[in-house]
Scaffold this active site. Structure first.
Site, PDB file in Angstrom:
ATOM      1  N   ASP A 168       0.763  -1.202  -0.104  1.00 35.32           N
ATOM      2  CA  ASP A 168      -0.075   0.026   0.056  1.00 35.32           C
ATOM      3  C   ASP A 168       0.932   1.173  -0.138  1.00 35.32           C
ATOM      4  O   ASP A 168       0.208   2.369  -0.109  1.00 35.32           O
ATOM      5  CB  ASP A 168      -0.812  -0.032   1.044  1.00 35.32           C
ATOM      6  CG  ASP A 168      -0.481  -0.146   2.618  1.00 35.32           C
ATOM      7  OD1 ASP A 168       0.908  -0.137   2.615  1.00 35.32           O
ATOM      8  OD2 ASP A 168      -1.110   0.148   3.432  1.00 35.32           O
ATOM      9  N   SER A 169       2.183   1.164   0.155  1.00 37.46           N
ATOM     10  CA  SER A 169       3.124   2.121  -0.324  1.00 37.46           C
ATOM     11  C   SER A 169       2.606   2.778  -1.668  1.00 37.46           C
ATOM     12  O   SER A 169       3.210   3.749  -2.119  1.00 37.46           O
ATOM     13  CB  SER A 169       4.585   1.695  -0.324  1.00 37.46           C
ATOM     14  OG  SER A 169       4.688   0.470  -1.050  1.00 37.46           O
ATOM     15  N   ASP A 198      -0.880  -6.068  -0.072  1.00 40.06           N
ATOM     16  CA  ASP A 198      -1.105  -5.558   1.436  1.00 40.06           C
ATOM     17  C   ASP A 198      -2.674  -5.447   1.434  1.00 40.06           C
ATOM     18  O   ASP A 198      -3.269  -4.806   0.396  1.00 40.06           O
ATOM     19  CB  ASP A 198      -0.578  -4.100   1.255  1.00 40.06           C
ATOM     20  CG  ASP A 198       0.490  -3.964   2.307  1.00 40.06           C
ATOM     21  OD1 ASP A 198       0.391  -4.672   3.329  1.00 40.06           O
ATOM     22  OD2 ASP A 198       1.340  -3.318   1.934  1.00 40.06           O
ATOM     23  N   LYS A 220      -0.881  -9.181   3.051  1.00 38.88           N
ATOM     24  CA  LYS A 220       0.031  -8.853   4.279  1.00 38.88           C
ATOM     25  C   LYS A 220      -0.868  -8.121   5.116  1.00 38.88           C
ATOM     26  O   LYS A 220      -1.665  -7.197   4.481  1.00 38.88           O
ATOM     27  CB  LYS A 220       1.184  -8.098   3.970  1.00 38.88           C
ATOM     28  CG  LYS A 220       2.019  -7.439   4.765  1.00 38.88           C
ATOM     29  CD  LYS A 220       3.747  -6.955   4.420  1.00 38.88           C
ATOM     30  CE  LYS A 220       3.488  -5.686   3.715  1.00 38.88           C
ATOM     31  NZ  LYS A 220       3.092  -4.613   4.727  1.00 38.88           N
ATOM     32  N   GLU A 228      -0.926  -5.531   8.505  1.00 40.91           N
ATOM     33  CA  GLU A 228      -0.051  -4.818   9.717  1.00 40.91           C
ATOM     34  C   GLU A 228      -0.687  -5.008  11.015  1.00 40.91           C
ATOM     35  O   GLU A 228      -1.867  -4.888  11.016  1.00 40.91           O
ATOM     36  CB  GLU A 228      -0.003  -3.139   9.250  1.00 40.91           C
ATOM     37  CG  GLU A 228       0.501  -2.998   7.930  1.00 40.91           C
ATOM     38  CD  GLU A 228       0.838  -1.420   7.869  1.00 40.91           C
ATOM     39  OE1 GLU A 228       0.595  -0.740   8.512  1.00 40.91           O
ATOM     40  OE2 GLU A 228       1.250  -0.964   6.684  1.00 40.91           O
ATOM     41  N   GLU A 248       9.677  -3.957  10.349  1.00 41.78           N
ATOM     42  CA  GLU A 248      10.198  -2.571   9.707  1.00 41.78           C
ATOM     43  C   GLU A 248      10.714  -1.604  10.681  1.00 41.78           C
ATOM     44  O   GLU A 248      10.119  -1.639  11.861  1.00 41.78           O
ATOM     45  CB  GLU A 248       8.764  -1.894   9.216  1.00 41.78           C
ATOM     46  CG  GLU A 248       9.176  -0.551   8.660  1.00 41.78           C
ATOM     47  CD  GLU A 248       8.236  -0.034   7.436  1.00 41.78           C
ATOM     48  OE1 GLU A 248       7.260  -0.837   7.198  1.00 41.78           O
ATOM     49  OE2 GLU A 248       8.253   0.968   7.247  1.00 41.78           O
TER      50      GLU A 248
END
Ligand code: KIV
Length: 294
Positions: free
Chosen positions: A61-62, A100, A130, A132, A199
């Site tokens: 999602d970057s 993501d 993925k 978070e 991260e």
């Protein structure tokens, strides 16, 4: 008909990624088994990364910051992710394709979260999602895995928590904070994730977590002792403007190359030097005449 490429022929699968940990633990050559992961958001980039042999392609999602021009990942929607995931799917033959879950797509009920993840698998061709967050995601990760959706965890600096964390800061620096990151990583493993992104944390903490877990760790800003590394593609090739964190290594400077190429093109057009005669089509009669002349 399946939208996934056939297994075999060097196709990287979730069990392959898991086995890298086992191989590394058994003392086989470290560098051979390190997991390589990069982000991609479009077809040509995915094709290039895949051909270059990257193990895991992440539609991160970057996307929001690298491609869509937002100043955080928070505005990215599930439809944005699906749109870019489908393009990346078409360019990916061998790498494991992970996507993501964007902010808001798994902060709803577990049922809706699982439904959203299923859309990424069914409509976008993702092979894993993925998510978070650590301890707080235990139940969700468990339910996703139960629904046959492999999950990559993500702990430490989780960019979707930018408001709660008060910015993009290195995590786990104090003893208490480090213990929390460790608990998060262990929770992700206990819930059934097949790998976890670590991260922005001290390398010593990442090394400790890597040694404790049975699943591979994939680091970004977490030092060299993780089982693999991930970077944002735009950072790696020098397409990101402004501040870049110290863990980014630039392997190319595409911004400069693109600016130079575009400036040269504009100059050639303005000077009447593009296109040339050789770059133009000709009528049949003109070609006949030229042959006679020659
Ligand atoms: O969104 C993303 O690209 C990521 C990676 C940097 C790990 O989460």
């Amino acid at each position: 008909m399946s939208i996934l490429p056939h297994a075999g022929n060097g196709k990287v699968s979730v069990p392959d990624i898991l086995s890298r940990k086992t191989l590394r633990s058994a003392g086989s050559s470290e560098s051979q088994n390190k997991i390589t992961c990069l982000t991609a958001y479009d077809y040509p980039t995915a094709r290039l990364l895949d051909e270059a042999g990257v193990d895991v392609i992440l539609v991160g999602d970057s996307l929001g910051m690298a491609v869509l021009g937002y100043d955080s990942t928070l505005p990215v929607t599930l439809d944005d992710m699906l749109h870019h995931l489908r393009a990346v799917r078409r360019g990916t033959q061998h790498a494991l394709l992970v996507v993501d879950m964007p902010y808001g797509s798994f902060h709803v009920s577990i049922e809706d979260s699982v439904r959203n993840a299923m859309r990424l698998v069914k409509e976008g061709g993702a092979e894993a999602v993925k998510v978070e967050g650590g301890e707080r995601r235990l139940e969700l990760i468990h339910r996703l895995v139960e629904a046959e959706i492999p999950v990559m965890g993500h702990v430490g600096l989780t960019p979707q928590s930018v408001n709660a964390m008060g910015g993009f800061h290195v995590q786990g620096k104090s003893m208490d904070a480090a213990r929390q990151v460790e608990r998060d990583a262990r929770a992700v493993e206990a819930a059934g994730a097949f790998a976890v992104v670590l991260e922005s944390m001290p390398r010593e903490l990442a090394a400790q977590i890597t040694a404790q877990l049975r699943i591979p760790t994939i680091g970004i800003g977490a030092g060299p002792d993780c089982d693999g590394q991930v970077l944002v593609f735009h950072d790696l090739v020098g397409l990101t403007e402004g501040y870049t964190p110290k863990f980014v290594r630039r392997y190319a400077n595409l911004s400069a190359d693109i600016t130079r190429a575009v400036a040269e093109y504009c100059a050639d057009v303005r000077a009447g030097q593009f296109p040339s005669d050789a770059e133009s089509y000709h009528s049949e009669s003109e070609l006949r005449e030229r042959k006679v002349k020659v």
